[in-house]
Design a protein around this motif. Structure first.
Motif, mmCIF file in Angstrom:
data_model
loop_
_atom_site.group_PDB
_atom_site.id
_atom_site.type_symbol
_atom_site.label_atom_id
_atom_site.label_comp_id
_atom_site.label_asym_id
_atom_site.label_seq_id
_atom_site.Cartn_x
_atom_site.Cartn_y
_atom_site.Cartn_z
ATOM 1 N N LEU A 233 0.824 -1.212 0.000
ATOM 2 C CA LEU A 233 0.000 0.000 0.000
ATOM 3 C C LEU A 233 0.860 1.265 0.000
ATOM 4 O O LEU A 233 0.524 2.257 -0.655
ATOM 5 N N ALA A 234 1.975 1.231 0.715
ATOM 6 C CA ALA A 234 2.836 2.414 0.824
ATOM 7 C C ALA A 234 3.496 2.777 -0.491
ATOM 8 O O ALA A 234 3.953 3.916 -0.669
ATOM 9 N N SER A 235 3.541 1.849 -1.433
ATOM 10 C CA SER A 235 4.244 2.124 -2.697
ATOM 11 C C SER A 235 3.570 3.214 -3.522
ATOM 12 O O SER A 235 4.228 3.880 -4.332
ATOM 13 N N SER A 236 2.279 3.453 -3.332
ATOM 14 C CA SER A 236 1.632 4.562 -4.048
ATOM 15 C C SER A 236 2.213 5.890 -3.591
ATOM 16 O O SER A 236 2.507 6.776 -4.404
ATOM 17 N N VAL A 242 8.617 10.239 -5.431
ATOM 18 C CA VAL A 242 9.633 10.184 -6.482
ATOM 19 C C VAL A 242 9.236 11.091 -7.638
ATOM 20 O O VAL A 242 10.059 11.853 -8.176
ATOM 21 N N ALA A 243 7.970 11.063 -8.030
ATOM 22 C CA ALA A 243 7.503 11.923 -9.121
ATOM 23 C C ALA A 243 7.610 13.395 -8.736
ATOM 24 O O ALA A 243 8.044 14.231 -9.545
ATOM 25 N N LEU A 244 7.230 13.730 -7.512
ATOM 26 C CA LEU A 244 7.289 15.124 -7.065
ATOM 27 C C LEU A 244 8.723 15.629 -7.039
ATOM 28 O O LEU A 244 9.019 16.734 -7.530
ATOM 29 N N ARG A 245 9.638 14.850 -6.477
ATOM 30 C CA ARG A 245 11.032 15.271 -6.388
ATOM 31 C C ARG A 245 11.704 15.285 -7.754
ATOM 32 O O ARG A 245 12.740 15.931 -7.928
ATOM 33 N N SER A 246 11.109 14.628 -8.723
ATOM 34 C CA SER A 246 11.623 14.664 -10.092
ATOM 35 C C SER A 246 11.020 15.807 -10.899
ATOM 36 O O SER A 246 11.302 15.960 -12.086
ATOM 37 N N GLY A 247 10.170 16.607 -10.260
ATOM 38 C CA GLY A 247 9.543 17.733 -10.941
ATOM 39 C C GLY A 247 8.396 17.359 -11.843
ATOM 40 O O GLY A 247 7.984 18.147 -12.696
ATOM 41 N N GLN A 248 7.827 16.159 -11.643
ATOM 42 C CA GLN A 248 6.730 15.687 -12.488
ATOM 43 C C GLN A 248 5.617 15.091 -11.629
ATOM 44 O O GLN A 248 5.365 13.877 -11.672
ATOM 45 N N PRO A 249 4.955 15.916 -10.809
ATOM 46 C CA PRO A 249 3.891 15.373 -9.951
ATOM 47 C C PRO A 249 2.774 14.755 -10.765
ATOM 48 O O PRO A 249 2.457 15.213 -11.872
ATOM 49 N N THR A 250 2.188 13.700 -10.234
ATOM 50 C CA THR A 250 1.158 12.943 -10.948
ATOM 51 C C THR A 250 -0.025 12.679 -10.036
ATOM 52 O O THR A 250 0.015 12.957 -8.834
ATOM 53 N N LYS A 251 -1.070 12.113 -10.610
ATOM 54 C CA LYS A 251 -2.140 11.561 -9.793
ATOM 55 C C LYS A 251 -1.580 10.395 -8.968
ATOM 56 O O LYS A 251 -0.529 9.828 -9.294
ATOM 57 N N LEU A 252 -2.293 10.044 -7.891
ATOM 58 C CA LEU A 252 -1.842 8.949 -7.038
ATOM 59 C C LEU A 252 -2.009 7.631 -7.787
ATOM 60 O O LEU A 252 -3.109 7.272 -8.218
ATOM 61 N N ARG A 253 -0.897 6.928 -7.943
ATOM 62 C CA ARG A 253 -0.867 5.731 -8.784
ATOM 63 C C ARG A 253 -1.172 4.462 -7.993
ATOM 64 O O ARG A 253 -0.983 4.414 -6.788
ATOM 65 N N PRO A 254 -1.607 3.413 -8.689
ATOM 66 C CA PRO A 254 -1.837 2.132 -8.007
ATOM 67 C C PRO A 254 -0.543 1.601 -7.394
ATOM 68 O O PRO A 254 0.557 1.916 -7.864
ATOM 69 N N TYR A 259 8.191 -1.941 -5.054
ATOM 70 C CA TYR A 259 8.527 -0.769 -5.868
ATOM 71 C C TYR A 259 9.888 -0.192 -5.515
ATOM 72 O O TYR A 259 10.715 0.060 -6.400
ATOM 73 N N ALA A 260 10.146 0.003 -4.239
ATOM 74 C CA ALA A 260 11.384 0.681 -3.833
ATOM 75 C C ALA A 260 12.623 -0.132 -4.175
ATOM 76 O O ALA A 260 13.710 0.433 -4.378
ATOM 77 N N ASP A 261 12.474 -1.458 -4.256
ATOM 78 C CA ASP A 261 13.644 -2.308 -4.529
ATOM 79 C C ASP A 261 14.259 -2.015 -5.888
ATOM 80 O O ASP A 261 15.456 -2.227 -6.089
ATOM 81 N N GLY A 262 13.445 -1.533 -6.826
ATOM 82 C CA GLY A 262 13.950 -1.280 -8.168
ATOM 83 C C GLY A 262 14.455 0.132 -8.398
ATOM 84 O O GLY A 262 14.834 0.475 -9.526
ATOM 85 N N LEU A 263 14.477 0.950 -7.351
ATOM 86 C CA LEU A 263 14.896 2.347 -7.506
ATOM 87 C C LEU A 263 16.406 2.491 -7.361
ATOM 88 O O LEU A 263 17.054 1.701 -6.658
ATOM 89 N N ALA A 266 19.938 6.650 -4.691
ATOM 90 C CA ALA A 266 19.620 8.015 -4.259
ATOM 91 C C ALA A 266 18.125 8.175 -4.002
ATOM 92 O O ALA A 266 17.713 8.833 -3.032
ATOM 93 N N GLN A 267 17.296 7.569 -4.838
ATOM 94 C CA GLN A 267 15.854 7.684 -4.635
ATOM 95 C C GLN A 267 15.387 6.851 -3.446
ATOM 96 O O GLN A 267 14.501 7.262 -2.695
ATOM 97 N N ARG A 268 15.986 5.694 -3.236
ATOM 98 C CA ARG A 268 15.642 4.899 -2.053
ATOM 99 C C ARG A 268 16.021 5.651 -0.780
ATOM 100 O O ARG A 268 15.271 5.658 0.200
ATOM 101 N N ALA A 269 17.184 6.295 -0.794
ATOM 102 C CA ALA A 269 17.622 7.064 0.380
ATOM 103 C C ALA A 269 16.690 8.241 0.632
ATOM 104 O O ALA A 269 16.379 8.567 1.795
ATOM 105 N N MET A 270 16.234 8.895 -0.447
ATOM 106 C CA MET A 270 15.286 10.001 -0.294
ATOM 107 C C MET A 270 13.998 9.519 0.355
ATOM 108 O O MET A 270 13.473 10.158 1.278
ATOM 109 N N LEU A 271 13.484 8.372 -0.086
ATOM 110 C CA LEU A 271 12.251 7.837 0.495
ATOM 111 C C LEU A 271 12.449 7.462 1.960
ATOM 112 O O LEU A 271 11.568 7.700 2.791
#
Length: 329
Positions: A233-236, A242-254, A259-263, A266-271
């Motif tokens: 559930l937390a992966s949404s 990740v989208a927000l910090r990349s400058g591309q905010p989106t709708k809340l995704r499924p 999910y985090a294992d494939g990042l 730097a992105q895993r550390a940010m999360l």
């Protein structure tokens, strides 16, 4: 047991729209009221595809009309975006409609990017540096006044609790100086949390509004039947950050499995950093995380947010959180 409350951003999910977000927000508020949550707050954000609560005072009229006892309010209104008189009138209207149930939390960030901030204000002269004087002006509009001069009607003479919100030492210092309750955004910016709490408590000056410090802390909960389901559930929310910090905010995704294992690292550390104040997993895991967090911080109240894609799963998460808070009493 300390009070526990809800922060809802009225998430717009992928495949949904703002109308669905507001229906879900009201359903969640009613659910929270039945579960014994203390407050239901919404927050002002602009130009965000996944957040429907930009017109916060308007959204709160929808929540107030569909509930009866839970306190409702803003967590918060980004005051640099508005004339203080306008906010006094809006929240004076809410207090007149739903007496004794309204809170007004104030933040000094724009709640958006520079382009949207300019579109809101048309100039950047009224910026965050004016925040203390804007707060003082707003508070003054709620005081009883004699005829003459500018008046907030409705607004004047109404007792609406004002909170200072923040994620830095600035808000802690201002809340302490004014003798107001303080809400820290530890649910997404926990880095200065302990320093801000200490500064606020040590510097607090009693006021007509509050005789002792009162700290409410933001806290994420992604609760499910198992730890694995909670992580799922937390992966949404992880995708949203990740989208927000990349400058591309989106709708809340499924949600996405692992999910985090494939990042990238730097992105895993940010999360790990931004979601440090979170309880993720089964009921025992959530209860233990909440108890540890309250013991560590001495929080007077928790403001729980659960940015979960599936609405029914979000309702279950809040129900588990409520039971967990009761068990840790």
């Amino acid at each position: 047991m300390i009070p526990f409350s809800v922060l809802d951003l009225a998430p717009i999910i992928e495949g949904g729209d703002a109308a669905l977000a507001f229906r879900n927000a009201l359903d969640l508020a009613r659910h929270a009221e039945r579960l014994g949550f203390n407050r239901f707050w919404m927050a002002e954000h602009h130009s965000m595809p996944g957040i429907a609560s930009a017109a916060t005072a308007v959204a709160l009229t929808h929540i107030g009309a569909g509930t009866s006892t839970i306190r409702i309010g803003a967590g918060g209104i980004m005051l640099p975006n508005h004339a203080p008189l306008t906010i006094a009138e809006q929240f004076g209207t809410l207090e007149s409609l739903y007496p004794g149930r309204i809170d007004l939390g104030l933040g000094r960030a724009p709640g958006t990017d520079q382009a949207a901030a300019y579109a809101l204000r048309r100039n950047l002269a009224s910026d965050a540096n004016q925040f203390p004087s804007d707060v003082a002006e707003l508070m003054d509009y709620f005081q009883p006044r004699t005829p003459g001069g500018v008046r907030a009607i409705p607004g004047e003479g109404l007792r609406i609790p004002i909170w200072i919100l923040g994620s830095s030492l600035f808000g802690a210092r201002l809340a302490a100086m004014l003798g107001l309750p303080y809400a820290f955004a530890s649910h997404f910016a926990p880095q200065l949390m302990m320093d801000a709490i200490q500064l606020y408590r040590e510097s607090f000056r009693p006021s007509a509004e509050l005789d002792r410090p009162y700290v409410m802390l933001g806290f994420n909960v992604f609760a499910a039947e198992t730890d694995e389901d909670g992580e799922f559930l937390a992966s949404s929310m992880q995708q949203a950050f990740v989208a927000l910090r990349s400058g591309q905010p989106t709708k809340l995704r499924p949600p996405v499995e692992h999910y985090a294992d494939g990042l990238p690292y730097a992105q895993r550390a940010m999360l790990d950093q931004v979601l440090a104040c979170s309880a993720i997993g089964s009921p025992p895991s959530v209860a233990a995380a909440i108890e540890t967090f309250v013991e560590r911080t001495g929080a007077d109240e928790l403001m729980i947010t659960s940015q979960i894609y599936d609405h029914e799963a979000r309702l279950r998460s809040y129900a588990i959180a409520a039971r967990s808070m009761a068990r840790t009493a």
